[in-house]
Design a protein around this motif. Sequence first.
Motif, PDB file in Angstrom:
ATOM      1  N   LYS A 224       0.661  -1.252   0.051  1.00  0.00           N
ATOM      2  CA  LYS A 224       0.050   0.221   0.598  1.00  0.00           C
ATOM      3  C   LYS A 224       0.714   1.330  -0.012  1.00  0.00           C
ATOM      4  O   LYS A 224       1.208   1.646   0.618  1.00  0.00           O
ATOM      5  N   PRO A 225       0.280   2.226  -0.719  1.00  0.00           N
ATOM      6  CA  PRO A 225       1.432   3.383  -1.151  1.00  0.00           C
ATOM      7  C   PRO A 225       1.425   4.384   0.061  1.00  0.00           C
ATOM      8  O   PRO A 225       0.321   4.198   1.034  1.00  0.00           O
ATOM      9  N   LEU A 226       2.421   5.133   0.820  1.00  0.00           N
ATOM     10  CA  LEU A 226       1.910   5.851   1.626  1.00  0.00           C
ATOM     11  C   LEU A 226       0.502   7.210   1.113  1.00  0.00           C
ATOM     12  O   LEU A 226       0.412   7.485   0.140  1.00  0.00           O
ATOM     13  N   ASN A 227       0.107   7.207   2.300  1.00  0.00           N
ATOM     14  CA  ASN A 227      -1.065   8.690   1.868  1.00  0.00           C
ATOM     15  C   ASN A 227      -0.940   9.734   1.819  1.00  0.00           C
ATOM     16  O   ASN A 227       0.148  10.037   2.398  1.00  0.00           O
ATOM     17  N   ALA A 228      -0.999   9.949   0.422  1.00  0.00           N
ATOM     18  CA  ALA A 228      -0.225  11.471   0.142  1.00  0.00           C
ATOM     19  C   ALA A 228      -1.282  12.628   1.157  1.00  0.00           C
ATOM     20  O   ALA A 228      -2.414  12.178   1.174  1.00  0.00           O
ATOM     21  N   PHE A 229      -0.315  13.479   1.461  1.00  0.00           N
ATOM     22  CA  PHE A 229      -0.849  14.559   1.951  1.00  0.00           C
ATOM     23  C   PHE A 229      -1.144  15.628   0.658  1.00  0.00           C
ATOM     24  O   PHE A 229      -1.048  15.751   0.388  1.00  0.00           O
ATOM     25  N   LEU A 230      -2.276  16.638   1.945  1.00  0.00           N
ATOM     26  CA  LEU A 230      -2.777  17.372   1.186  1.00  0.00           C
ATOM     27  C   LEU A 230      -1.825  18.891   0.325  1.00  0.00           C
ATOM     28  O   LEU A 230      -0.840  19.148   1.018  1.00  0.00           O
ATOM     29  N   GLY A 231      -1.796  18.898  -0.714  1.00  0.00           N
ATOM     30  CA  GLY A 231      -1.026  19.726  -1.750  1.00  0.00           C
ATOM     31  C   GLY A 231       0.335  18.885  -2.155  1.00  0.00           C
ATOM     32  O   GLY A 231       1.499  19.420  -3.148  1.00  0.00           O
ATOM     33  N   GLU A 232       0.643  17.990  -1.921  1.00  0.00           N
ATOM     34  CA  GLU A 232       2.151  16.775  -1.861  1.00  0.00           C
ATOM     35  C   GLU A 232       1.775  16.679  -3.813  1.00  0.00           C
ATOM     36  O   GLU A 232       0.770  16.158  -4.272  1.00  0.00           O
ATOM     37  N   ILE A 233       2.920  16.764  -4.353  1.00  0.00           N
ATOM     38  CA  ILE A 233       2.960  16.932  -5.939  1.00  0.00           C
ATOM     39  C   ILE A 233       4.395  15.920  -6.504  1.00  0.00           C
ATOM     40  O   ILE A 233       4.939  15.775  -5.839  1.00  0.00           O
ATOM     41  N   PHE A 234       3.710  15.487  -7.361  1.00  0.00           N
ATOM     42  CA  PHE A 234       5.395  14.430  -8.072  1.00  0.00           C
ATOM     43  C   PHE A 234       5.284  15.201  -9.338  1.00  0.00           C
ATOM     44  O   PHE A 234       3.687  15.360 -10.073  1.00  0.00           O
ATOM     45  N   LEU A 235       6.512  14.962  -9.575  1.00  0.00           N
ATOM     46  CA  LEU A 235       6.663  15.576 -10.970  1.00  0.00           C
ATOM     47  C   LEU A 235       7.292  14.771 -11.424  1.00  0.00           C
ATOM     48  O   LEU A 235       8.992  14.264 -11.088  1.00  0.00           O
TER      49      LEU A 235
END
Length: 389
Positions: A91-102
Amino acid sequence: MAELASQLQDFLAVLVSTRGDLASISAPPFLLAPFSVVEVAGAWLQRPSLIASVAREPAPERRALMILKWILASHKSQFYLGGSPSGGLKKPLNAFLGEIFLARFVEDDVNFHLVSEQVSHHPPITAVHMWDESTGISATGYVRVQMKFSSGVIVRQIGHVVVHVPQFDERYIIPFPSATVKGFLSGQLYPELFGTYKIISSSGYVSEITYSGKGFFGQGQRNSFNARVYHQADAMNPLYTASGQWIGKFSMREARTGDLIEEYDCLGSGNVANPVVTATEEQDAWESRRVWQEAISALKQNNFQKVLAEKHKVEMSQRALRAQEAQSGQVWKPLLFRPMQGEYKVFDSLTSEIQWELHADETKGVWEPDVEKIKNLKKPFRGDTTPLG
């Protein structure tokens, strides 16, 4: 293995006793993948040449078949996440609000860019945009994951992706299938997709996929499917069929003759393209791998105590930010995506012939990228504000 099975059964007991949506529940560290939810869309770009090749195919029915192949080839990485068919899923880590992946995914002359942002935390919603400058192909989507327990963990994905092929002014709308997570008692978790879904093209061609798996008494094969490609004006006479396992080999055939077009091996069809990202120390404060770098490192070292400590640090910082916003009357706004207002013309035009409910009320609208902001994105993304306070 016995200890792992025992820990899984303890976690299962927690899931069974929890009412409502399980999506925000933290999995035990040994079940976590060393990346965040915002990276999951990268599974679609691990073989970027598959989608790019659509731009070079003149026949619309063949393009529909190629889109189907691309989606099926991405399933293993998308649903087994940080695991494998032999080793189980993570299970991936729960993303936090505003988290960005580029990231970029490069294969030969194909260079796909991926932007992903966590646009909501309650409920968890991730928006994505991807594009290749050489072909002009782009894809935009969003998904909310909702989980509940019913003799297994049922994962419902609400949302869709729209692919645009500008050479033919053609669009495809692609659903996210639901899944059941099984294997808690055996100590090895695995997903089974279920239901029937349709990939719909603006050219009128439809790819209909029916998922199946291994039955309770051992019949059938794990992670299997059957699919057919037809024109919506003649649904009873498919042009192509496809069948097999989306974790292994599947075949595509001419429907009328049964002649084999291609046998695709998800495990042996070349190397996958890994994401090309900026060095962690050079990333913005809101970029996923920079924020989670210590937790990711601890997961790779099986240092689960440190994983918990790092996760707690991020979670407490996020609670503090939400409290500050509430006190000042600020309203959080996503950086690179926005909910569409008014009519959903693309969705309505592509789904007009079938009953596909949008569920926009469950995803805070239909999300679209702010392309200008994405192209002109500069550090620091949010000024002096950082996710860690």
